[in-house]
Design an enzyme around this catalytic site. Structure first.
Site, PDB file in Angstrom:
ATOM      1  N   LYS A 311      -2.457  -6.649   5.600  1.00 61.22           N
ATOM      2  CA  LYS A 311      -3.223  -5.816   6.544  1.00 61.22           C
ATOM      3  C   LYS A 311      -3.409  -6.519   7.885  1.00 61.22           C
ATOM      4  O   LYS A 311      -4.530  -6.760   8.349  1.00 61.22           O
ATOM      5  CB  LYS A 311      -4.566  -5.401   5.963  1.00 61.22           C
ATOM      6  CG  LYS A 311      -4.407  -4.533   4.736  1.00 61.22           C
ATOM      7  CD  LYS A 311      -5.694  -3.907   4.290  1.00 61.22           C
ATOM      8  CE  LYS A 311      -5.566  -3.261   2.942  1.00 61.22           C
ATOM      9  NZ  LYS A 311      -5.499  -4.254   1.828  1.00 61.22           N
TER      10      LYS A 311
HETATM   11  N1  5IU Z   1      -6.221  -1.413  -1.467  1.00 60.00           N
HETATM   12  C1  5IU Z   1      -7.164  -0.519  -1.924  1.00 60.00           C
HETATM   13  N2  5IU Z   1      -7.577   0.471  -1.091  1.00 60.00           N
HETATM   14  C2  5IU Z   1      -7.107   0.641   0.164  1.00 60.00           C
HETATM   15  C3  5IU Z   1      -6.131  -0.289   0.601  1.00 60.00           C
HETATM   16  C4  5IU Z   1      -5.703  -1.282  -0.232  1.00 60.00           C
HETATM   17  O1  5IU Z   1      -7.633  -0.594  -3.037  1.00 60.00           O
HETATM   18  O2  5IU Z   1      -7.492   1.565   0.869  1.00 60.00           O
HETATM   19  I1  5IU Z   1      -5.393  -0.082   2.447  1.00 60.00           I
HETATM   20  C5  5IU Z   1      -5.711  -2.511  -2.308  1.00 60.00           C
HETATM   21  C6  5IU Z   1      -6.737  -3.488  -2.746  1.00 60.00           C
HETATM   22  C7  5IU Z   1      -6.195  -3.940  -4.063  1.00 60.00           C
HETATM   23  C8  5IU Z   1      -5.452  -2.743  -4.616  1.00 60.00           C
HETATM   24  O3  5IU Z   1      -5.242  -4.969  -3.848  1.00 60.00           O
HETATM   25  O4  5IU Z   1      -5.097  -1.977  -3.485  1.00 60.00           O
HETATM   26  C9  5IU Z   1      -6.262  -1.892  -5.562  1.00 60.00           C
HETATM   27  O5  5IU Z   1      -6.572  -2.596  -6.713  1.00 60.00           O
HETATM   28  P1  5IU Z   1      -7.509  -1.988  -7.897  1.00 60.00           P
HETATM   29  O6  5IU Z   1      -6.661  -0.868  -8.527  1.00 60.00           O
HETATM   30  O7  5IU Z   1      -7.712  -3.150  -8.797  1.00 60.00           O
HETATM   31  O8  5IU Z   1      -8.748  -1.475  -7.256  1.00 60.00           O
END
Ligand code: 5IU
Length: 480
Positions: A311
């Site tokens: 990001k």
């Molecule tokens: N992630 C999110 N939401 C977002 C974004 C990125 O969850 O809006 I942009 C990332 C953060 C993590 C993964 O690395 O996606 C989600 O993981 P979980 O399924 O464990 O929440």
């Protein structure tokens, strides 16, 4: 043989002699290896050949296309357009690859009136999508496109796509004709000509007939990943879509763990079921060059791609350093990165340059899954627009809904997915089910993190999510 044909023959021999045609086994965007690679970029070092080529292409096409201005497709055809402009005294226009955010804010530089006509100059046509992008920009400034002059048509369907989109396009050469001339002149063997024919037969690219670049009527949600690979403008985006189609998976796993050992062990277990593995390398305590190398090795063995969810959000100069020179050397090992569009298009261009011609791409964050995030609908729209104008590097968008885009080749990546979707992590994450993500929200690639990494049996969990997500995708494509 008339004099134009003679000139074309000797031009092809010159191109061969200066190394603009390379023979071997080249990995191409379409995923099939080509025995010949045309690289007209070398011509800037051979001004006489460049001049002959530009003027000859104009001579061939001029009787059929006339306009008030000419405009080269950036960047490679700019030198060719300049030569034609100067020698024939036709005013030139320059299309910016991204709109200036200050000053005149013009997409097209040069003096013109609304309703003026313009002829586009392009060096090589594969699918025709770069020309269509230029058409879109010229028309949005009120210009009318009178036609396109093309140096080399690769013969992969681009001319047909252009004709179907109403573009009056003329090419001086086809790859097949170039091979034939070189074979007749004794420079190459017949086997190369037939290998080329075979490659061309297998690598036709078609932009769907219904695709109207001005008012996109194509519904990407009804297209297969394979069809979308054909229209993807980012080479790595195309590879990902092809991989998804052949491996039958749209699952990306977010492996958010603290140690390299854990990361690599999970990568091996989930490898067979994923198209993409998403990392946060800066959260892995002992992440080093060796970790990246091992991860790359597993990704090759198991056939998946890698995304570092960094990001990026700073100004162009800074993100370029962070991407390529930081301790993690992200550009070396991650096929994809994520980037916020907050700093404007300059950071996307900077990341693209920092990728240094390696096959790399980025996903722009258009929406987030976390509760109370500050992204507004205007911000999302502006992000999509940056993605569209940088679509050779931007492979897709991270979003929670089907954000409208005119480019069906862009991929929607959706995080925040878990089977037990009602639960909370107490830190703002909001999860939806795999079906909701694919069928209701328009996800192409679905990111599952803790739903898999925290399960008792990681391999089985990955398998389960893969089958559910793939079934949802099949339902989506087949319905309606
Ligand atoms: N992630 C999110 N939401 C977002 C974004 C990125 O969850 O809006 I942009 C990332 C953060 C993590 C993964 O690395 O996606 C989600 O993981 P979980 O399924 O464990 O929440």
């Amino acid at each position: 043989m008339n004099s134009i044909e003679q000139k074309i023959n000797s031009l092809v021999v010159d191109l061969y002699k200066v190394g603009a045609l390379k023979f071997g086994d080249f990995k191409m965007k379409v995923g099939i290896n080509s025995p010949v690679y045309v690289d007209l970029r070398v011509l800037v070092s051979h001004p006489k050949v460049l001049e002959n080529l530009s003027l000859l292409a104009w001579e061939c096409a001029e009787p059929h296309v006339k306009g008030d201005h000419i405009c080269g497709v950036p960047y490679n055809a700019l030198s060719m357009a300049t030569i034609i402009s100067v020698r024939h005294n036709i005013p030139m226009l320059i299309r910016r690859k991204e709109a200036k955010k200050y000053g005149t804010k013009k997409l097209v530089e040069g003096q013109f009136k609304v309703g003026d006509t313009c002829v586009i100059i392009e060096d090589i046509v594969t699918s025709g999508s770069s020309i269509m992008e230029t058409v879109k920009d010229l028309e949005s400034e009120g210009l009318k496109v009178a036609g396109a002059v093309i140096i080399v048509d690769r013969g992969q369907g681009g001319m047909k796509n252009l004709a179907e989109n109403g573009i009056n396009a003329h090419s001086m050469l086809t790859l097949t004709k170039m091979m034939q001339i070189l074979c007749d002149e004794g420079f190459i063997d017949k086997t190369v000509v037939s290998a080329m024919d075979k490659y061309l037969k297998e690598s036709q690219i078609s932009i769907p007939l219904t695709l109207d670049f001005h008012h996109c009527q194509v519904n990407r949600l009804k297209m297969s990943y394979g069809e979308r690979a054909n229209v993807a403008t980012s080479p790595v985006g195309r590879s990902l879509l092809q991989l998804m189609e052949t491996k039958k998976t749209n699952l990306c796993v977010a492996v958010d763990v603290g140690s390299a050992e854990n990361l690599l062990s999970i990568a091996s277990q989930i490898g067979p079921y994923i198209c993409l593995l998403k990392t946060h390398a800066d959260a892995v305590g002992d992440f080093c060059e060796e970790t990246a190398k091992s991860l790359e090795k597993i990704s090759i063995q198991e056939n998946f791609m890698i995304m570092e969810d960094r990001k990026f959000s700073d100004i162009g100069h800074t993100v370029a350093l962070q991407y390529n020179h930081g301790p993690l050397r992200i550009a070396k090992w991650a096929h994809f990165i994520t980037c916020h569009a907050i700093a404007g298009p300059g950071s996307v261009s900077a990341l693209k340059s920092a990728a240094d011609d390696q096959p790399r791409g980025c996903f722009l964050v258009a929406e987030m899954s976390s509760e109370g995030n500050l992204i507004t609908s205007t911000y999302t729209k502006e992000t999509v627009s940056i993605a569209e104008t940088h679509s050779t590097f931007v492979a897709g968008l991270v979003s929670q809904s089907d954000v409208t885009t005119t480019l069906p080749g862009l991929i929607q990546l959706t995080p925040g997915v878990r089977l037990s979707s009602g639960t909370s992590d107490g830190m703002g994450q909001q999860w939806v089910t795999p079906e909701e993500a694919v069928l209701k929200r328009g996800a192409d690639v679905v990111v599952v993190g803790r739903g898999i990494t925290e399960s008792q049996n990681i391999k089985e969990a990955a398998k389960l999510y893969q089958s559910k997500l793939w079934a949802a995708y099949q339902t989506r494509v087949r319905s309606g």
